[in-house]
Write a protein that holds these residues in place. Structure first.
Motif, PDB file in Angstrom:
ATOM      1  N   ASP A   1       0.867  -1.176   0.000  1.00  0.00           N
ATOM      2  CA  ASP A   1       0.000   0.000   0.000  1.00  0.00           C
ATOM      3  C   ASP A   1       0.906   1.229   0.000  1.00  0.00           C
ATOM      4  O   ASP A   1       1.803   1.318   0.834  1.00  0.00           O
ATOM      5  N   PRO A   2       0.672   2.190  -0.899  1.00  0.00           N
ATOM      6  CA  PRO A   2       1.540   3.366  -0.922  1.00  0.00           C
ATOM      7  C   PRO A   2       1.382   4.273   0.301  1.00  0.00           C
ATOM      8  O   PRO A   2       2.227   5.111   0.575  1.00  0.00           O
ATOM      9  N   GLU A   3       0.305   4.094   1.060  1.00  0.00           N
ATOM     10  CA  GLU A   3       0.018   4.988   2.181  1.00  0.00           C
ATOM     11  C   GLU A   3       0.444   4.464   3.543  1.00  0.00           C
ATOM     12  O   GLU A   3       0.818   5.234   4.421  1.00  0.00           O
ATOM     13  N   GLY A   4       0.340   3.163   3.769  1.00  0.00           N
ATOM     14  CA  GLY A   4       0.603   2.641   5.108  1.00  0.00           C
ATOM     15  C   GLY A   4       1.186   1.239   5.066  1.00  0.00           C
ATOM     16  O   GLY A   4       1.163   0.575   4.023  1.00  0.00           O
ATOM     17  N   ARG A   5       1.671   0.822   6.204  1.00  0.00           N
ATOM     18  CA  ARG A   5       2.251  -0.515   6.290  1.00  0.00           C
ATOM     19  C   ARG A   5       1.174  -1.579   6.096  1.00  0.00           C
ATOM     20  O   ARG A   5       0.021  -1.387   6.459  1.00  0.00           O
ATOM     21  N   THR A   6       1.578  -2.687   5.515  1.00  0.00           N
ATOM     22  CA  THR A   6       0.715  -3.845   5.347  1.00  0.00           C
ATOM     23  C   THR A   6       1.400  -5.034   6.006  1.00  0.00           C
ATOM     24  O   THR A   6       2.619  -5.025   6.197  1.00  0.00           O
TER      25      THR A   6
ATOM     26  N   GLY B   1       9.269   6.139   3.777  1.00  0.00           N
ATOM     27  CA  GLY B   1       9.072   7.107   4.854  1.00  0.00           C
ATOM     28  C   GLY B   1       8.291   6.613   6.056  1.00  0.00           C
ATOM     29  O   GLY B   1       8.049   7.384   6.986  1.00  0.00           O
ATOM     30  N   THR B   2       7.875   5.356   6.094  1.00  0.00           N
ATOM     31  CA  THR B   2       7.097   4.862   7.239  1.00  0.00           C
ATOM     32  C   THR B   2       7.990   4.193   8.273  1.00  0.00           C
ATOM     33  O   THR B   2       9.087   3.733   7.970  1.00  0.00           O
TER      34      THR B   2
ATOM     35  N   HIS C   1      13.621  -0.023  20.456  1.00  0.00           N
ATOM     36  CA  HIS C   1      14.107   0.460  19.162  1.00  0.00           C
ATOM     37  C   HIS C   1      12.987   1.104  18.361  1.00  0.00           C
ATOM     38  O   HIS C   1      11.828   1.090  18.759  1.00  0.00           O
ATOM     39  N   GLU C   2      13.404   1.677  17.239  1.00  0.00           N
ATOM     40  CA  GLU C   2      12.467   2.082  16.200  1.00  0.00           C
ATOM     41  C   GLU C   2      13.038   1.601  14.875  1.00  0.00           C
ATOM     42  O   GLU C   2      14.252   1.517  14.697  1.00  0.00           O
ATOM     43  N   VAL C   3      12.142   1.232  13.971  1.00  0.00           N
ATOM     44  CA  VAL C   3      12.524   0.726  12.660  1.00  0.00           C
ATOM     45  C   VAL C   3      11.791   1.564  11.628  1.00  0.00           C
ATOM     46  O   VAL C   3      10.608   1.866  11.797  1.00  0.00           O
ATOM     47  N   PHE C   4      12.507   1.945  10.548  1.00  0.00           N
ATOM     48  CA  PHE C   4      11.851   2.746   9.524  1.00  0.00           C
ATOM     49  C   PHE C   4      12.485   2.538   8.158  1.00  0.00           C
ATOM     50  O   PHE C   4      13.625   2.101   8.038  1.00  0.00           O
ATOM     51  N   ASN C   5      11.694   2.864   7.141  1.00  0.00           N
ATOM     52  CA  ASN C   5      12.131   2.838   5.754  1.00  0.00           C
ATOM     53  C   ASN C   5      12.464   4.280   5.376  1.00  0.00           C
ATOM     54  O   ASN C   5      11.569   5.091   5.163  1.00  0.00           O
TER      55      ASN C   5
END
Length: 167
Positions: A31-36, A56-57, A121-125
């Motif tokens: 999904d271009p808007e949110g995590r799946t 960016g998520t 932690h935090e994980v991000f793209n």
């Protein structure tokens, strides 16, 4: 700590092996808007997830409620920022962190990492244009997740999420 069930090393082997399954990775709707995500059968009663990350998520700062775990990148690249310190799990709302506790790593191409039950932690793209996909596994299955906010050296407990909220 629960010494039964799969070890962090077992979980890491599972997420790496699963991240190499091109058919499974391709089956995740992006999904271009949110995590799946898709829930998977993890080894030895563990909880496992295949997760898609649009550009960016991220997760924000969190822990895994005392579960050990592992995750591996299956496509794209993820950045993990973590704290190299064991935090108390109860009795605080705000902590001031020492200067030398921050760690950062980038994971791509099947690379993964395992962690113990007190990992924050935090994980991000961080990519501006490419999705990332990763595989995660936890044992025991997540009893809760603590969510934190961070401003400089100050970490604040914001909320505690329970599994029934993730459906």
């Amino acid at each position: 700590m629960d010494d039964r069930g799969p070890s962090a090393s077992d979980l890491l082997a599972f997420v790496r092996r699963t991240a190499a399954d091109a058919g499974l990775i391709a089956s995740l709707p992006l999904d271009p808007e949110g995590r799946t995500w898709i829930r998977l059968d993890g080894p030895g009663g563990s909880e496992a997830w295949l997760i898609g990350w649009p550009p960016g998520t991220g997760t924000g700062w969190h822990d895994h409620g005392g579960s050990r775990g592992a995750f591996a990148a299956a496509a794209g690249e993820l950045t993990e920022q973590s704290l190299a310190v064991r935090l108390p799990t109860e009795g605080w709302k705000t902590l001031e962190l020492a200067e030398d506790v921050d760690r950062e790593r980038r994971l791509s191409d099947g690379r993964g990492r395992a962690f113990g039950p007190h990992h924050v932690h935090e994980v991000f793209n961080a990519s501006p244009s490419a999705h990332a996909v990763s595989v995660h596994a936890y044992y025991p299955p997540l009893p809760l997740m603590r969510r934190y906010s961070r401003s400089g050296a100050v970490l604040r407990l914001e909320e505690i999420e329970r599994p029934e909220e993730w459906a």
